[in-house]
Design an enzyme around this catalytic site. Structure first.
Site, mmCIF file in Angstrom:
data_model
loop_
_atom_site.group_PDB
_atom_site.id
_atom_site.type_symbol
_atom_site.label_atom_id
_atom_site.label_comp_id
_atom_site.label_asym_id
_atom_site.label_seq_id
_atom_site.Cartn_x
_atom_site.Cartn_y
_atom_site.Cartn_z
ATOM 1 N N THR A 173 21.867 -11.746 5.900
ATOM 2 C CA THR A 173 23.326 -10.677 6.370
ATOM 3 C C THR A 173 21.972 -10.200 7.162
ATOM 4 O OG1 THR A 173 23.127 -9.073 4.917
ATOM 5 C CG2 THR A 173 25.628 -10.504 5.343
ATOM 6 N N HIS A 220 28.637 -14.554 -4.831
ATOM 7 C CA HIS A 220 26.783 -14.826 -4.378
ATOM 8 C C HIS A 220 24.931 -15.368 -4.137
ATOM 9 C CE1 HIS A 220 28.596 -11.096 -1.615
ATOM 10 N NE2 HIS A 220 29.086 -10.692 -2.780
ATOM 11 N N LYS A 275 13.275 -7.690 4.155
ATOM 12 C CA LYS A 275 14.407 -8.834 3.216
ATOM 13 C C LYS A 275 13.794 -8.146 2.051
ATOM 14 C CE LYS A 275 14.895 -12.999 5.229
ATOM 15 N NZ LYS A 275 15.876 -12.851 5.090
ATOM 16 N N ARG A 276 14.702 -8.009 0.723
ATOM 17 C CA ARG A 276 13.545 -8.214 -0.398
ATOM 18 C C ARG A 276 12.845 -9.720 -0.633
ATOM 19 N NH1 ARG A 276 15.664 -5.024 -4.681
ATOM 20 N NH2 ARG A 276 14.755 -5.943 -5.659
ATOM 21 N N LYS A 315 12.838 -16.805 -0.589
ATOM 22 C CA LYS A 315 13.113 -16.338 0.666
ATOM 23 C C LYS A 315 11.409 -16.268 1.618
ATOM 24 C CE LYS A 315 16.341 -12.029 -0.138
ATOM 25 N NZ LYS A 315 17.157 -12.644 1.219
ATOM 26 N N LYS A 319 22.181 -9.630 11.798
ATOM 27 C CA LYS A 319 21.893 -7.969 13.115
ATOM 28 C C LYS A 319 20.653 -8.224 13.630
ATOM 29 C CE LYS A 319 22.195 -5.648 8.163
ATOM 30 N NZ LYS A 319 21.384 -5.705 7.233
HETATM 31 C C1 LIG Z 1 20.979 -6.464 5.861
HETATM 32 C C2 LIG Z 1 20.015 -5.778 4.931
HETATM 33 C C3 LIG Z 1 19.901 -6.601 3.408
HETATM 34 C C4 LIG Z 1 20.011 -8.165 3.946
HETATM 35 O O1 LIG Z 1 18.916 -8.944 4.513
HETATM 36 P P1 LIG Z 1 18.551 -10.802 4.611
HETATM 37 O O2 LIG Z 1 17.628 -10.198 5.302
HETATM 38 O O3 LIG Z 1 20.297 -10.681 5.003
HETATM 39 O O4 LIG Z 1 17.937 -10.771 2.850
HETATM 40 C C5 LIG Z 1 18.915 -6.149 2.820
HETATM 41 N N1 LIG Z 1 18.634 -4.772 3.033
HETATM 42 C C6 LIG Z 1 18.673 -4.150 3.535
HETATM 43 C C7 LIG Z 1 18.399 -2.830 3.897
HETATM 44 C C8 LIG Z 1 19.854 -4.495 5.068
HETATM 45 O O5 LIG Z 1 20.124 -3.921 5.865
#
Ligand SMILES: *Cc1c(COP(=O)(O)O)cnc(C)c1O
Length: 827
Positions: A660, A360, A552-553, A558, A664
């Site tokens: 991911t 990952h 995101k984190r 990022k 979304k």
């Molecule tokens: C989808 C999701 C992530 C991943 O987000 P990235 O933009 O791919 O880093 C992290 N936290 C939550 C709560 C999510 O639903």
């Protein structure tokens, strides 16, 4: 298999609701709180699904179905009630029943505490995979840890992140069933001894220093409108009953209780894992604990089904979600060798054919290593087995390496650099028959870089499995407006179980009436979200502004700081040029920083400090708002993704394995501004380059820059827009004159910065100008938005799971027929 017998009436729902309110919650309506109503409804839904759950287990057992065991230290499930209603197809009837009782279903849903047993993308992927496996009728068990405290709750105080413990279990959890009868014992510490058997061979006995018990808690995972209910099985640690009875009898009551507390601490808290990670003993204990519990559980299932242990790999396909559970490779060897007297070669054949390993990360600092001393003391028998695996492996590869000692050293399971370390990724590669990355670029970089030595030996083990997300939670559930519109437009709801059907939306791409309706759905989602934002942050935003979202984190790779630098530059432009023509924008941020990650926490403070200034400035406040929504989690994500116009995916190319969140957003009709990183590349391929805002250095260019010596100072000196933005921070403008507050951050950007923010600033700025132009052509934007949704079918986790099943797991669907429960024969 279509689902059977759920033609519920509102009367039946109400009767069951009252029965559960009295019989399970023990409340009568006058005393009941909204939470009691949530519990009564949850038990009502549980009653609807139990027959499926029992029926599924029964059918898998009877058919000896080949089963996927998905091992993950994290499962970021999100709330269960609403998704279970959707999967059972009873949302409408339940909503109506509640309404007849004067209750609002949406208010009851808000009562559910979120099971936040994960950090971010990796844990959420595990949750999406369980959902897809159930939807696709794949026999599967998710195995993990029942943390008493999940990911911390983030509150923002004076602009800073403050962590609060997440007490998700405090008021009880209606979705789990404890199975104490399937508890297992787990050993730690002590020593090993060699015993000679009658035939002259040796066997090994591990005499532990201490033990804990693992107790499984099961949660049902429903398929979408089918009869499947799979299981998520999470392990909790407790002290063994007999433990320290001696001490207790000696009168050392407090000593005995202390040891009990120590046992129960093991599964107490989830580690926030994307901070700087040191060799944390408790984390290794957690990993071994849940892995050993899970493998012993699989052996128990084999025994129930009377399958010989040499067939373990035929019964179970075990997937390792990153290296957190990779110790399973040594543990399965131990169980087969020591507890079941299987000879080494057979045990190794079984083990290698059992495991698949998903990598990952491309960040070298995130590859897990354990100091040999710590490993040896905690798990002496596993250390021996790892040495033996390593000796046999290196023996085999040495000639093929032409005795190149450097290459052999890189392949070794033991790293000698900076103290002896057990390298979990190397163990995972050697002990698995399949290794995969999570996006096309990521897999290529694994093969050429991170795992290149292993790729040279076993190219056939490697494959790519681009991540996906479940369209049930991330479209059907979170965006009912858009979902209705899609179903009306294409005439059915098949897309929920087959996301490639969204392609049929393309027929509407030039229908200006439809594009207006499409826009209205987004506009209403933005309006709803604006209300939530106001409730939680007291910042009012305009739903007609562009919602530009980065959630995101918080992490340097990022690059939330690239985004904030652009915002500062935009602010300066708006201030200096009152006639600057710009469509109003709302910049929305959310995300947690690891508690020990200083720079990430400083980025949060900077975002909030910039927000504080620009939101109040009368010269800009009608054009520019910045909001940080606290406590990003699944529930908040379900509000945010549907309300976004623009998705920020701006990581340094070559650093984000997949992402991911990007998927979304695209599914929900947001356009992406992004680098050629992770799955962004494939999203752009699918939606078309004309429907994607691309900028920045490629992974190759980033590598070249690094090799030739990246000098951020040059960019700073040559780009006046960048320089003025950085200098505004350094002047104390956002920190009440405190010129030191953000120094660690600005110095990092100016003098080191492995993530090369400055190198991409100019391209990012120019790309944001393109975004502004595109948005002002309303039909053009709506068309791009529609095409993003229409072409996002590839990013369903159903597609990902189909690929794992075909290429790695070799598992087939099993339809559940669900006989009436009273036809079961007692044993
Ligand atoms: C989808 C999701 C992530 C991943 O987000 P990235 O933009 O791919 O880093 C992290 N936290 C939550 C709560 C999510 O639903």
């Amino acid at each position: 298999m279509a689902q059977t017998n759920l033609q519920l009436t509102t009367e039946e729902v109400k009767r069951s609701f009252f029965r559960n309110l009295a019989n399970v919650q023990g409340k009568f309506p006058a005393l009941a709180s909204t939470f009691d109503y949530y519990m009564a409804l949850s038990y009502t839904v549980r009653d609807m699904l139990m027959a499926r759950w029992v029926g599924t287990a029964s059918e898998y057992t009877e058919k000896h179905s080949r089963t996927v065991a998905y091992l993950s230290a994290e499962f970021l499930m999100g709330p269960h009630l609403a998704l279970n209603l959707l999967n059972l197809g009873v949302t409408d009837v339940v909503r109506k029943a509640m309404l007849e009782l004067g209750l609002n279903l949406d208010e009851l849903l808000l009562e559910e505490p979120e099971p936040g047993l994960g950090n971010g993308g990796l844990g959420r992927l595990a949750a999406c995979f369980l959902d897809s496996m159930a939807a696709m009728e794949i026999p599967s068990i998710g195995y993990g840890i029942r943390y008493e405290f999940g990911i911390f709750e983030q509150v923002i105080i004076d602009g800073w992140q403050v962590e609060k413990t997440d007490k998700w279990l405090l008021k009880g959890n209606p979705w789990e069933i404890v199975r104490p009868e399937w508890a297992v014992d787990i050993k730690f510490g002590g020593y090993t001894e060699r015993l000679e058997k009658e035939n002259g061979e040796f066997s090994v006995r591990w005499v532990p220093g201490w033990q804990v018990k693992g107790i499984p808690y099961d949660t049902p995972i429903l398929g979408y409108k089918n009869n499947t209910a799979n299981t998520l099985r999470l392990w909790q640690s407790v002290a063994p009953e007999s433990f320290n009875f001696g001490r207790f009898n000696e009168g050392d009551y407090y000593g005995a209780v202390e040891e009990k507390v120590a046992s129960e601490n093991l599964t107490k808290v989830l580690y926030p894992n994307d901070g700087p990670l040191q060799g944390k003993q408790l984390r290794l204990q957690q990993q071994y604990f849940f892995v050993s519990c899970s493998l012993q559980d699989m052996l128990r299932i084999m025994k129930v089904q009377r399958v010989g242990l040499e067939h373990f790999h035929e019964k179970f396909a075990v997937q390792l979600n990153d290296t957190h559970p990779a110790i399973a490779i040594a543990e399965l060897m131990r169980l087969l060798l020591d507890e079941h007297e299987v000879p080494w070669d057979i045990a190794w054949h079984v083990t290698q054919n059992t495991f698949g390993y998903t990598n990952h990360t491309l960040l070298p600092e995130a590859l897990e290593c354990w100091p040999v001393d710590l490993f040896q003391n905690l798990l002496p028998r596993l250390m021996e087995i790892i040495y033996e695996i390593n000796d046999r492996f290196l023996e085999r590869v040495r000639p093929q390496c032409l005795y190149d000692t450097e290459q052999v050293a890189r392949l070794s399971l033991i790293g000698e650099w900076g103290g002896r370390q057990v390298r979990m990724a190397n163990l995972a590669c050697v002990g698995s028959h399949a290794i995969n990355g999570v996006a096309a670029l990521h897999t290529e970089l694994l093969k050429s870089d991170v795992l290149a030595d292993f790729y040279r030996f076993w190219p056939e083990k490697f494959s790519n499995k681009t991540n996906g997300v479940t369209p049930r939670r991330w479209l059907a559930l979170c965006n009912p407006r858009l979902s209705r519109l899609i179903s009306d437009a294409i005439g059915d709801e098949r897309w929920i179980g087959d996301l490639s059907q969204l392609k049929r939306l393309e027929d509407k791409a030039d229908d200006s009436n439809f594009l207006e309706i499409w826009h209205d759905a987004k506009r209403l989602n933005k309006h709803d979200f604006a209300l939530k934002l106001y409730e939680r942050t007291m910042v009012g935003v305009d739903p007609d502004s562009i919602f530009d979202v980065q959630v995101k984190r918080i992490h340097e790779y990022k690059r939330q700081h690239l985004n904030i630098l652009y915002i500062i530059a935009l602010y300066q432009r708006l201030k200096s040029d009152p006639h600057f023509d710009y469509h109003p924008r709302t910049f929305i941020f959310a995300g947690k920083a690891a508690p020990g990650y200083h720079l990430a926490k400083l980025i949060i403070k900077l975002i909030n400090s910039v927000a504080h200034v620009v939101n109040r400035d009368p010269a800009t406040k009608d054009f520019l708002k910045v909001v940080f929504l606290p406590n990003f989690n699944v529930s908040n994500g379900q509000l945010i993704y549907p309300a976004a116009d623009l998705s920020e995916q701006i990581s340094t190319a070559g650093k984000e394995a997949s992402g991911t969140g990007n998927m979304k957003f695209a599914m929900n009709g947001a356009l992406t501004i992004g680098t050629l990183d992770g799955a962004n590349i494939e999203i752009r391929e699918e939606v078309g380059e004309e429907n994607f805002f691309l900028f920045g250095n490629t992974a190759e260019q980033v590598q070249r820059l690094k090799d030739s010596g990246y000098t951020p100072r040059d960019y700073y000196q040559n780009d006046i827009i960048l320089r003025e933005a950085v200098d505004l921070i350094r002047s104390g403008f956002f920190s009440h004159g405190d010129v030191g507050l953000f120094r660690d951050l600005t110095d990092n950007l100016l003098f080191s910065d492995p993530f090369m923010v400055f190198a991409d600033f100019n391209a990012y700025y120019a790309c944001q100008v393109e975004v502004d132009l595109a948005y002002r052509d309303r039909m053009r934007w709506n068309r791009m938005s529609l095409l993003n949704t229409a072409r996002s079918g590839k990013f369903s986790a159903d597609r990902t799971i189909a690929e794992y099943c075909r290429d790695i797991w070799k598992v087939e669907p099993v339809s559940i027929h669900m006989p009436p429960l009273d036809t079961f024969k007692l044993r």
